[in-house]
Design a protein around this motif. Structure first.
Motif, PDB file in Angstrom:
ATOM      1  N   ASP A  50       0.707  -1.141  -0.040  1.00 36.21           N
ATOM      2  CA  ASP A  50      -0.014   0.306   0.062  1.00 36.21           C
ATOM      3  C   ASP A  50       0.955   1.357   0.205  1.00 36.21           C
ATOM      4  OD1 ASP A  50      -0.218   0.742   3.487  1.00 36.21           O
ATOM      5  OD2 ASP A  50       1.167  -0.648   2.508  1.00 36.21           O
ATOM      6  N   GLY A  51       2.169   1.552  -0.307  1.00 33.84           N
ATOM      7  CA  GLY A  51       3.053   2.044   0.218  1.00 33.84           C
ATOM      8  C   GLY A  51       3.710   1.879  -0.849  1.00 33.84           C
ATOM      9  N   SER A  52       5.115   3.236  -1.590  1.00 38.68           N
ATOM     10  CA  SER A  52       6.104   2.552  -2.089  1.00 38.68           C
ATOM     11  C   SER A  52       6.888   1.938  -1.381  1.00 38.68           C
ATOM     12  CB  SER A  52       6.161   4.216  -2.817  1.00 38.68           C
ATOM     13  OG  SER A  52       5.595   4.099  -4.070  1.00 38.68           O
ATOM     14  N   ALA A  53       7.553   2.906  -0.421  1.00 34.68           N
ATOM     15  CA  ALA A  53       8.167   3.035   0.195  1.00 34.68           C
ATOM     16  C   ALA A  53       8.664   1.378   1.285  1.00 34.68           C
ATOM     17  CB  ALA A  53       8.415   3.692   1.561  1.00 34.68           C
ATOM     18  N   GLN A  54       6.975   0.255   1.150  1.00 34.83           N
ATOM     19  CA  GLN A  54       7.181  -0.594   2.252  1.00 34.83           C
ATOM     20  C   GLN A  54       7.095  -1.622   0.584  1.00 34.83           C
ATOM     21  OE1 GLN A  54       3.605   0.607   3.718  1.00 34.83           O
ATOM     22  NE2 GLN A  54       4.013   0.648   5.693  1.00 34.83           N
ATOM     23  N   LEU A  92      13.847   6.152 -11.339  1.00 33.56           N
ATOM     24  CA  LEU A  92      14.107   5.036 -10.496  1.00 33.56           C
ATOM     25  C   LEU A  92      14.805   5.453  -9.818  1.00 33.56           C
ATOM     26  CD1 LEU A  92      11.953   2.902  -9.672  1.00 33.56           C
ATOM     27  CD2 LEU A  92      13.663   1.432 -10.996  1.00 33.56           C
ATOM     28  N   MET A  93      16.166   5.458 -10.180  1.00 34.33           N
ATOM     29  CA  MET A  93      17.332   5.889  -9.098  1.00 34.33           C
ATOM     30  C   MET A  93      17.221   7.412  -8.339  1.00 34.33           C
ATOM     31  SD  MET A  93      20.338   4.825 -11.374  1.00 34.33           S
ATOM     32  CE  MET A  93      21.776   5.191 -10.100  1.00 34.33           C
ATOM     33  N   GLU A  98      18.368   4.320  -2.984  1.00 37.46           N
ATOM     34  CA  GLU A  98      19.986   3.747  -2.411  1.00 37.46           C
ATOM     35  C   GLU A  98      19.744   2.278  -3.347  1.00 37.46           C
ATOM     36  OE1 GLU A  98      19.660   2.668   1.830  1.00 37.46           O
ATOM     37  OE2 GLU A  98      20.410   4.644   2.206  1.00 37.46           O
ATOM     38  N   ASP A  99      18.402   1.642  -3.882  1.00 35.32           N
ATOM     39  CA  ASP A  99      17.958   0.914  -4.287  1.00 35.32           C
ATOM     40  C   ASP A  99      17.476   0.644  -5.774  1.00 35.32           C
ATOM     41  OD1 ASP A  99      17.878  -0.888  -2.076  1.00 35.32           O
ATOM     42  OD2 ASP A  99      16.129   0.221  -1.299  1.00 35.32           O
TER      43      ASP A  99
END
Length: 341
Positions: A50-54, A92-93, A98-99
């Motif tokens: 439900d969230g990009s960071a997760q 994306l970077m 970092e990823d």
């Protein structure tokens, strides 16, 4: 199972359906199995989406693979299409410092396994190219436009080789189209022996500005292209050839000043002209003596005599002259072009 997890799994299942359908049409069974394995792994992890960071990185890579397949899959074998992925990678970077690089490569390996290595090599080369652009930005902006374009193309070809003309084909076609228009415009000058040298130079400058834009003649001068175009004209060479050597050099100097070369540049180039003139005079003497030897001698006697003749006229350059002649190239038999060679 929580609603978040159910939503996450539904997203992965939708992605699985899209990517599997595409791969059924476009990829091999082995490639389909690779993608299916990645999808199975991401679904089994049951991470919330439900969230990009997760998001789990594998799940994100699968979703990106779906996007890339839909956007680029039909023409991905084309290096031009592969190069378009560079902007996707940079975005994306920037979003995931970092990823982002790892996510991009995972998505590419999932979507295009057979082309994965080629695409990543292209990305690395585009990194090199853009780093060069960044490092040379101020210097390039200070150059005349034509000189700037020439340097950029040289760097592209140095990094990408034959791929450069494919990646930037539209730009190259535009420049080639301009070049063809320019050549057509000045074609009538080729044999315009009735025109004075100053008029030939003026018409050449005018044509350059009409085709490439105002002030372009000065930018041509910066790269030497306009001078080369002028002194390549048969009409210009015809007039220069008829002049005594001292008046010829003065005429060449005046033409260069008219084209926009600085006085310092004209002086330096005149010195180079004199060096070339001395070489041509020496070459004429050598050629006459060589022809005389060929008329009198043959076999080993001729070879020995020619070797001594080259040593006499050219010293340390004699072996180079000998190799050229062995290959059928006689440098002093080529046309003389005053102001150029």
């Amino acid at each position: 199972m929580s609603s978040k997890i159910r939503y996450g799994l539904l997203t992965v299942i939708v992605a699985a359906g899209a990517i599997s359908g595409y791969l059924y049409l476009h990829q091999s069974d082995e490639q389909t199995q690779q993608v299916a394995h990645a999808i199975e792994y991401s679904a089994s992890s049951e991470q919330p989406l439900d969230g990009s960071a997760q998001k789990n990185s594998t799940q994100m890579a699968v979703e990106l693979a779906v996007q890339y397949l839909e956007s680029y899959g039909d023409t991905i074998a084309d290096p031009v299409t592969q190069a378009r992925l560079y902007n996707e990678r940079r975005a994306l970077m920037e979003k995931y410092p970092e990823d982002g690089a790892h996510l991009f490569e995972s998505a590419i390996e999932t979507a295009f396994p057979e082309l994965h290595e080629d695409i990543m090599v292209l990305m690395a080369n585009l990194d090199r190219y853009n780093t060069w652009l960044d490092d040379n930005e101020l210097r390039l902006h200070a150059l005349p436009t034509l000189k700037q374009e020439m340097e950029i193309w040289q760097q592209r070809e140095a990094i990408f080789g034959a791929l450069a003309s494919q990646i930037w084909g539209e730009e190259e076609s535009y420049l080639e189209e301009k070049s063809q228009v320019f050549r057509k415009k000045v074609a009538h000058l080729e044999n315009a022996n009735e025109l004075q040298l100053t008029e030939l130079a003026h018409q050449l400058q005018t044509s350059a500005e009409e085709v490439y834009g105002g002030g372009m003649s000065l930018q041509f001068v910066g790269s030497g292209a306009l001078g080369h175009a002028l002194f390549s004209l048969e009409s210009v060479q015809h007039r220069l050839e008829q002049m005594p050597s001292d008046k010829r050099q003065q005429a060449i100097n005046d033409l260069r000043l008219q084209l926009g070369y600085s006085e310092g540049a004209v002086e330096r180039m005149a010195k180079q002209d004199q060096i070339r003139e001395a070489k041509w005079q020496k070459g004429e003497v050598y050629s006459a003596e060589r022809d005389a030897l060929i008329q009198r001698l043959s076999g080993e006697d001729l070879d020995q005599a020619l070797g001594e003749l080259r040593e006499k006229h050219f010293g340390m350059a004699a072996p180079t002259i000998a190799r050229e002649e062995e290959d059928g190239f006689y440098r002093f038999d080529r046309p003389r072009q005053y102001g150029l060679n």
